[in-house]
Design a protein around this motif. Sequence first.
Motif, PDB file in Angstrom:
ATOM      1  N   ASP A 116       6.734  15.491 -11.341  1.00 45.81           N
ATOM      2  CA  ASP A 116       5.890  16.172 -10.365  1.00 45.81           C
ATOM      3  C   ASP A 116       4.920  15.179  -9.730  1.00 45.81           C
ATOM      4  O   ASP A 116       5.064  13.975  -9.922  1.00 45.81           O
ATOM      5  CB  ASP A 116       5.148  17.358 -11.011  1.00 45.81           C
ATOM      6  CG  ASP A 116       4.373  16.921 -12.235  1.00 45.81           C
ATOM      7  OD1 ASP A 116       3.767  15.819 -12.190  1.00 45.81           O
ATOM      8  OD2 ASP A 116       4.382  17.642 -13.246  1.00 45.81           O
ATOM      9  N   GLU A 117       3.895  15.705  -9.027  1.00 43.98           N
ATOM     10  CA  GLU A 117       3.017  14.794  -8.303  1.00 43.98           C
ATOM     11  C   GLU A 117       1.985  14.107  -9.192  1.00 43.98           C
ATOM     12  O   GLU A 117       1.285  13.218  -8.740  1.00 43.98           O
ATOM     13  CB  GLU A 117       2.324  15.524  -7.139  1.00 43.98           C
ATOM     14  CG  GLU A 117       1.369  16.629  -7.544  1.00 43.98           C
ATOM     15  CD  GLU A 117       2.048  17.991  -7.565  1.00 43.98           C
ATOM     16  OE1 GLU A 117       3.085  18.139  -8.269  1.00 43.98           O
ATOM     17  OE2 GLU A 117       1.546  18.904  -6.890  1.00 43.98           O
ATOM     18  N   LYS A 118       1.879  14.549 -10.482  1.00 39.65           N
ATOM     19  CA  LYS A 118       0.830  13.996 -11.337  1.00 39.65           C
ATOM     20  C   LYS A 118       1.343  13.185 -12.519  1.00 39.65           C
ATOM     21  O   LYS A 118       0.760  12.174 -12.901  1.00 39.65           O
ATOM     22  CB  LYS A 118      -0.053  15.138 -11.863  1.00 39.65           C
ATOM     23  CG  LYS A 118      -0.898  15.738 -10.756  1.00 39.65           C
ATOM     24  CD  LYS A 118      -2.151  16.355 -11.308  1.00 39.65           C
ATOM     25  CE  LYS A 118      -2.987  16.952 -10.185  1.00 39.65           C
ATOM     26  NZ  LYS A 118      -2.273  18.057  -9.479  1.00 39.65           N
ATOM     27  N   GLU A 119       2.416  13.662 -13.101  1.00 40.88           N
ATOM     28  CA  GLU A 119       2.974  13.063 -14.322  1.00 40.88           C
ATOM     29  C   GLU A 119       3.071  11.529 -14.207  1.00 40.88           C
ATOM     30  O   GLU A 119       3.526  11.008 -13.192  1.00 40.88           O
ATOM     31  CB  GLU A 119       4.364  13.666 -14.572  1.00 40.88           C
ATOM     32  CG  GLU A 119       5.060  13.221 -15.823  1.00 40.88           C
ATOM     33  CD  GLU A 119       4.334  13.684 -17.094  1.00 40.88           C
ATOM     34  OE1 GLU A 119       4.022  14.865 -17.218  1.00 40.88           O
ATOM     35  OE2 GLU A 119       4.095  12.813 -17.954  1.00 40.88           O
ATOM     36  N   THR A 120       2.610  10.813 -15.234  1.00 38.80           N
ATOM     37  CA  THR A 120       2.654   9.360 -15.154  1.00 38.80           C
ATOM     38  C   THR A 120       3.912   8.782 -15.803  1.00 38.80           C
ATOM     39  O   THR A 120       4.343   7.693 -15.489  1.00 38.80           O
ATOM     40  CB  THR A 120       1.418   8.728 -15.832  1.00 38.80           C
ATOM     41  OG1 THR A 120       1.269   9.322 -17.113  1.00 38.80           O
ATOM     42  CG2 THR A 120       0.177   8.920 -14.995  1.00 38.80           C
ATOM     43  N   ARG A 149       2.050  10.757  -3.762  1.00 40.33           N
ATOM     44  CA  ARG A 149       3.455  10.938  -4.164  1.00 40.33           C
ATOM     45  C   ARG A 149       4.228  11.667  -3.068  1.00 40.33           C
ATOM     46  O   ARG A 149       3.640  12.372  -2.243  1.00 40.33           O
ATOM     47  CB  ARG A 149       3.540  11.763  -5.460  1.00 40.33           C
ATOM     48  CG  ARG A 149       3.023  11.051  -6.700  1.00 40.33           C
ATOM     49  CD  ARG A 149       4.155  10.557  -7.563  1.00 40.33           C
ATOM     50  NE  ARG A 149       3.677   9.688  -8.642  1.00 40.33           N
ATOM     51  CZ  ARG A 149       3.436  10.110  -9.892  1.00 40.33           C
ATOM     52  NH1 ARG A 149       3.628  11.371 -10.218  1.00 40.33           N
ATOM     53  NH2 ARG A 149       3.023   9.257 -10.801  1.00 40.33           N
ATOM     54  N   LEU A 150       5.539  11.470  -3.121  1.00 47.53           N
ATOM     55  CA  LEU A 150       6.432  12.176  -2.204  1.00 47.53           C
ATOM     56  C   LEU A 150       7.432  12.970  -3.039  1.00 47.53           C
ATOM     57  O   LEU A 150       7.953  12.472  -4.035  1.00 47.53           O
ATOM     58  CB  LEU A 150       7.226  11.189  -1.358  1.00 47.53           C
ATOM     59  CG  LEU A 150       6.486  10.260  -0.398  1.00 47.53           C
ATOM     60  CD1 LEU A 150       7.444   9.195   0.105  1.00 47.53           C
ATOM     61  CD2 LEU A 150       5.908  11.058   0.751  1.00 47.53           C
ATOM     62  N   THR A 167      15.708  17.134  -7.285  1.00 52.33           N
ATOM     63  CA  THR A 167      14.425  17.140  -6.586  1.00 52.33           C
ATOM     64  C   THR A 167      13.405  16.491  -7.519  1.00 52.33           C
ATOM     65  O   THR A 167      13.118  17.004  -8.598  1.00 52.33           O
ATOM     66  CB  THR A 167      13.989  18.573  -6.238  1.00 52.33           C
ATOM     67  OG1 THR A 167      15.072  19.194  -5.548  1.00 52.33           O
ATOM     68  CG2 THR A 167      12.772  18.561  -5.352  1.00 52.33           C
ATOM     69  N   LEU A 168      12.905  15.347  -7.099  1.00 57.60           N
ATOM     70  CA  LEU A 168      12.017  14.563  -7.945  1.00 57.60           C
ATOM     71  C   LEU A 168      10.883  13.991  -7.106  1.00 57.60           C
ATOM     72  O   LEU A 168      10.836  14.201  -5.896  1.00 57.60           O
ATOM     73  CB  LEU A 168      12.807  13.411  -8.604  1.00 57.60           C
ATOM     74  CG  LEU A 168      13.887  13.820  -9.617  1.00 57.60           C
ATOM     75  CD1 LEU A 168      14.871  12.703  -9.814  1.00 57.60           C
ATOM     76  CD2 LEU A 168      13.261  14.244 -10.932  1.00 57.60           C
ATOM     77  N   TRP A 169      10.003  13.274  -7.742  1.00 49.61           N
ATOM     78  CA  TRP A 169       8.863  12.690  -7.023  1.00 49.61           C
ATOM     79  C   TRP A 169       8.868  11.170  -7.130  1.00 49.61           C
ATOM     80  O   TRP A 169       9.237  10.615  -8.159  1.00 49.61           O
ATOM     81  CB  TRP A 169       7.548  13.226  -7.597  1.00 49.61           C
ATOM     82  CG  TRP A 169       7.343  14.687  -7.295  1.00 49.61           C
ATOM     83  CD1 TRP A 169       7.932  15.743  -7.918  1.00 49.61           C
ATOM     84  CD2 TRP A 169       6.498  15.242  -6.277  1.00 49.61           C
ATOM     85  NE1 TRP A 169       7.518  16.939  -7.371  1.00 49.61           N
ATOM     86  CE2 TRP A 169       6.623  16.654  -6.361  1.00 49.61           C
ATOM     87  CE3 TRP A 169       5.648  14.703  -5.310  1.00 49.61           C
ATOM     88  CZ2 TRP A 169       5.932  17.520  -5.513  1.00 49.61           C
ATOM     89  CZ3 TRP A 169       4.941  15.566  -4.469  1.00 49.61           C
ATOM     90  CH2 TRP A 169       5.096  16.963  -4.566  1.00 49.61           C
ATOM     91  N   VAL A 170       8.455  10.526  -6.064  1.00 48.31           N
ATOM     92  CA  VAL A 170       8.298   9.060  -6.104  1.00 48.31           C
ATOM     93  C   VAL A 170       6.907   8.712  -5.563  1.00 48.31           C
ATOM     94  O   VAL A 170       6.283   9.512  -4.861  1.00 48.31           O
ATOM     95  CB  VAL A 170       9.361   8.326  -5.239  1.00 48.31           C
ATOM     96  CG1 VAL A 170      10.761   8.537  -5.783  1.00 48.31           C
ATOM     97  CG2 VAL A 170       9.281   8.741  -3.776  1.00 48.31           C
ATOM     98  N   ASP A 171       6.439   7.532  -5.925  1.00 44.88           N
ATOM     99  CA  ASP A 171       5.155   7.066  -5.383  1.00 44.88           C
ATOM    100  C   ASP A 171       5.309   6.756  -3.904  1.00 44.88           C
ATOM    101  O   ASP A 171       6.388   6.346  -3.463  1.00 44.88           O
ATOM    102  CB  ASP A 171       4.707   5.788  -6.113  1.00 44.88           C
ATOM    103  CG  ASP A 171       4.182   6.098  -7.498  1.00 44.88           C
ATOM    104  OD1 ASP A 171       3.463   7.096  -7.638  1.00 44.88           O
ATOM    105  OD2 ASP A 171       4.515   5.340  -8.435  1.00 44.88           O
ATOM    106  N   LYS A 172       4.226   6.914  -3.159  1.00 45.25           N
ATOM    107  CA  LYS A 172       4.239   6.503  -1.752  1.00 45.25           C
ATOM    108  C   LYS A 172       4.160   4.990  -1.690  1.00 45.25           C
ATOM    109  O   LYS A 172       3.096   4.400  -1.844  1.00 45.25           O
ATOM    110  CB  LYS A 172       3.029   7.100  -1.020  1.00 45.25           C
ATOM    111  CG  LYS A 172       3.273   8.471  -0.453  1.00 45.25           C
ATOM    112  CD  LYS A 172       2.093   8.880   0.421  1.00 45.25           C
ATOM    113  CE  LYS A 172       2.188  10.352   0.801  1.00 45.25           C
ATOM    114  NZ  LYS A 172       0.949  10.823   1.427  1.00 45.25           N
TER     115      LYS A 172
END
Lengths: 54, 397
Positions: free
Chosen positions: B228-232, B253-254, B316-321
Amino acid sequence: MNQQTSSTGTEKKGEWKLFIFLTVFLFPILATVSVFGYGFVIWMSHILFGLPTH
Amino acid sequence: MKKLFSMIARSWGVFSKPSKHISLGVITCGAFLAGIIFWGGFNTALEATNTEAFCISCHSMEENNYKEIQSTIHWSNRSGVRATCPDCHVPHKWSDKMAAKARASKDVFGWLLGTVDTKEKFEAKRLHLAQNEWARFKANGSLECRNCHDYKSMDFTKMSEKAQVQMRGAAERDQSCLDCHKGIAHHLPEMDTTAISELGKMAKNLEGHSFEVGKEYYSLVQTPLYKDEKETEYLGVLTPATKFKVIAESGNRLEVELVTWHKAKGYGRVLYFDFAKNIVQATLSKEASQDESLFVRGDKREDDLTGLPWEQVTFTLWVDKKGYEENLQNIWDYAKGAYQTTCSVCHTQPAEGHFDANTWVGMFAGMQGFVNLDGDTHDVILKYLQNHSSDYSKDAH
């Protein structure tokens, strides 16, 4: 007469001193410097015109 | 000062006039003798600075280059002939030799300033130093090698068949030895630092650009994937040149959509570009690959060749900008250049369309041992080859 001999003596001493100085120091140093200079010029030419090919 | 001038003036007076007291015979004999002694001394000095003992009198030479050669065939071999430093590194032709000596005066400054006086400093400079020598060998066709190794004296029939093919071709082209034989007497420089910076640099240059939702982008470097947008903690890694569609953005995050294939057997941790094609898009952790909330299943097909079931999956996943490329061609251009420069070092590289995508994996693995590639460049070249392989290229053979 006496004065002439002493001036001839210093003259002779001067000639020898210069002769030794030239043959032992100056000319060998000049020769070495000029060879280094020659090498330096070729080195610079390699930089300007490219490395030697075969 | 005045005294010096008057001395020079007096000396010039003596110098410019015929001598009164020293005979011509004594002068010529004296000068001749001095000349002989000078010539002898000059050559002795030249020889002395052209010995290995002189070369390794500098600590860094002894510690690095000299130690490295001792494990190579140029140090000890069945014939008992060995190459010393100047055999390879000082030109044998007189004028070029003088240029090399003049150039070596730089090394004296380097020694005084301690430019490479530690292992770390030497390693940092190694690539630069090696490139200087490579350029010299490239220009003169590896002349110093060929003072001993002459194509004309090579008996190709005594070589292994594999070597014959390469060496006959090389002889025909009168190829420079170092085109292929780099790093045979000293360690090869780590070339990955330069390679890393290339794709990394491209990514860096693109950093800070805004992203459009619904638009497709390509990763440039190995990119961590998040839940997600927070998980490290990251769930997996995208390989370079992987397409994703931005579907949302939040903070730095995107949220991205990844359309891929995986093997519907086992965990399916590796995500592929296409059905039954071994082109890796991403690798996931075991948990992520099993987490049904992250992906939607699509088509399912069986690969006739292996009998393995494949399944299309959309993650569907998140990546750093970070910096992502919009134009895939820019990445391929870089990969093509890297492929041509690194692989053509040893041979004419096979055309991209010469193999299919899955064959390229093995081909590339086989060649990779000869070059030093960082992870990103390795991945991007392989993907470039696979994407331009006979499976996808029109002009394949």
